[in-house]
Design a protein around this motif. Structure first.
Motif, PDB file in Angstrom:
ATOM      1  N   LYS A  26       7.642 -10.769   9.582  1.00 10.36           N
ATOM      2  CA  LYS A  26       8.390  -9.390   9.587  1.00 10.36           C
ATOM      3  C   LYS A  26       8.258  -8.236  11.580  1.00 10.36           C
ATOM      4  O   LYS A  26       8.839  -8.586  12.218  1.00 10.36           O
ATOM      5  CB  LYS A  26       8.261  -8.303   8.236  1.00 10.36           C
ATOM      6  N   ILE A  27       6.929  -8.554  10.969  1.00 10.10           N
ATOM      7  CA  ILE A  27       6.183  -7.933  11.658  1.00 10.10           C
ATOM      8  C   ILE A  27       5.944  -8.095  13.753  1.00 10.10           C
ATOM      9  O   ILE A  27       6.437  -7.564  14.593  1.00 10.10           O
ATOM     10  CB  ILE A  27       4.808  -7.007  11.701  1.00 10.10           C
ATOM     11  N   GLU A  28       6.145  -9.520  13.371  1.00 13.83           N
ATOM     12  CA  GLU A  28       6.318 -10.057  14.389  1.00 13.83           C
ATOM     13  C   GLU A  28       7.126 -10.377  15.495  1.00 13.83           C
ATOM     14  O   GLU A  28       7.068 -10.244  15.995  1.00 13.83           O
ATOM     15  CB  GLU A  28       5.393 -11.446  14.405  1.00 13.83           C
ATOM     16  N   VAL A 105       4.935  -1.522   6.105  1.00 11.48           N
ATOM     17  CA  VAL A 105       4.742  -2.303   6.307  1.00 11.48           C
ATOM     18  C   VAL A 105       6.098  -2.539   7.357  1.00 11.48           C
ATOM     19  O   VAL A 105       6.643  -3.361   8.182  1.00 11.48           O
ATOM     20  CB  VAL A 105       4.420  -4.739   5.732  1.00 11.48           C
ATOM     21  N   ASP A 106       7.148  -2.382   6.194  1.00 14.26           N
ATOM     22  CA  ASP A 106       8.616  -1.513   6.925  1.00 14.26           C
ATOM     23  C   ASP A 106       8.505  -0.684   8.203  1.00 14.26           C
ATOM     24  O   ASP A 106       8.756  -0.676   8.835  1.00 14.26           O
ATOM     25  CB  ASP A 106       9.421  -1.249   5.737  1.00 14.26           C
ATOM     26  N   GLU A 107       7.441  -0.128   8.426  1.00 14.06           N
ATOM     27  CA  GLU A 107       7.254   1.308   8.999  1.00 14.06           C
ATOM     28  C   GLU A 107       6.600   0.587  10.551  1.00 14.06           C
ATOM     29  O   GLU A 107       7.389   0.808  11.495  1.00 14.06           O
ATOM     30  CB  GLU A 107       7.083   2.511   8.517  1.00 14.06           C
ATOM     31  N   LEU A 108       6.011  -0.422  10.372  1.00 17.51           N
ATOM     32  CA  LEU A 108       5.876  -1.176  11.390  1.00 17.51           C
ATOM     33  C   LEU A 108       6.430  -1.960  12.048  1.00 17.51           C
ATOM     34  O   LEU A 108       6.477  -1.861  13.032  1.00 17.51           O
ATOM     35  CB  LEU A 108       4.119  -2.007  11.093  1.00 17.51           C
ATOM     36  N   ASP A 115       0.180   6.273  14.971  1.00 18.21           N
ATOM     37  CA  ASP A 115      -0.318   7.850  14.440  1.00 18.21           C
ATOM     38  C   ASP A 115       0.172   8.430  13.394  1.00 18.21           C
ATOM     39  O   ASP A 115      -0.069   8.970  12.174  1.00 18.21           O
ATOM     40  CB  ASP A 115       0.102   8.449  15.545  1.00 18.21           C
ATOM     41  N   LYS A 116       1.965   7.752  13.351  1.00 12.58           N
ATOM     42  CA  LYS A 116       2.411   7.943  12.783  1.00 12.58           C
ATOM     43  C   LYS A 116       2.107   7.541  10.943  1.00 12.58           C
ATOM     44  O   LYS A 116       2.534   7.849  10.031  1.00 12.58           O
ATOM     45  CB  LYS A 116       4.611   8.171  12.275  1.00 12.58           C
TER      46      LYS A 116
END
Length: 123
Positions: A26-28, A105-108, A115-116
């Motif tokens: 998801k993040i990649e 993980v969603d925010e990333l 920072d947030k």
């Protein structure tokens, strides 16, 4: 949505090994790195990469994963909706902690600054 005891039990039995590859994918896919994911998990749980690999190898459930974690004191600052559930209204501590990780993980993946995501504690 109301969290039921059956729902809590179902997600608590999921293994970390089964969700971790999905987190990475998801993040990649959104241009973020595995190192950033590890930083987020470390911030929330205090687990390092070798501990995570051990959890994967041992097929540790999410219940065991969070029962043994040293949760960041600022984790309660993680609020909002994830998977249709408002995090701050989830009574079951393990389910809430699992949703904390899902939210981070969603925010990333959505491109928020570290920072947030780390609730301004990254310094």
């Amino acid at each position: 949505m109301q969290v039921t005891p059956e729902h809590n039990e179902k997600i608590a039995k999921i293994t970390f090994a089964s969700v971790y590859p999905h987190y990475i994918a998801k993040i990649e896919k959104k241009g973020r790195t595995k190192e950033e994911l590890l930083q987020v998990i470390k911030w929330l749980t205090d687990y390092n990469e070798s501990q995570l690999l051990e959890f994967i190898e041992n097929k540790t459930t999410l219940r065991e994963f969070f029962e043994n974690a040293t949760l960041n004191p600022n984790a309660e600052l993680i609020t909002g909706v994830i998977c249709g559930y408002r995090i701050e209204n989830i009574d079951n501590p393990i389910t809430r902690q699992i949703r904390y990780l899902d939210k981070l993980v969603d925010e990333l993946a959505k491109g928020k600054s570290m920072d947030k995501i780390l609730r301004n504690q990254s310094k």
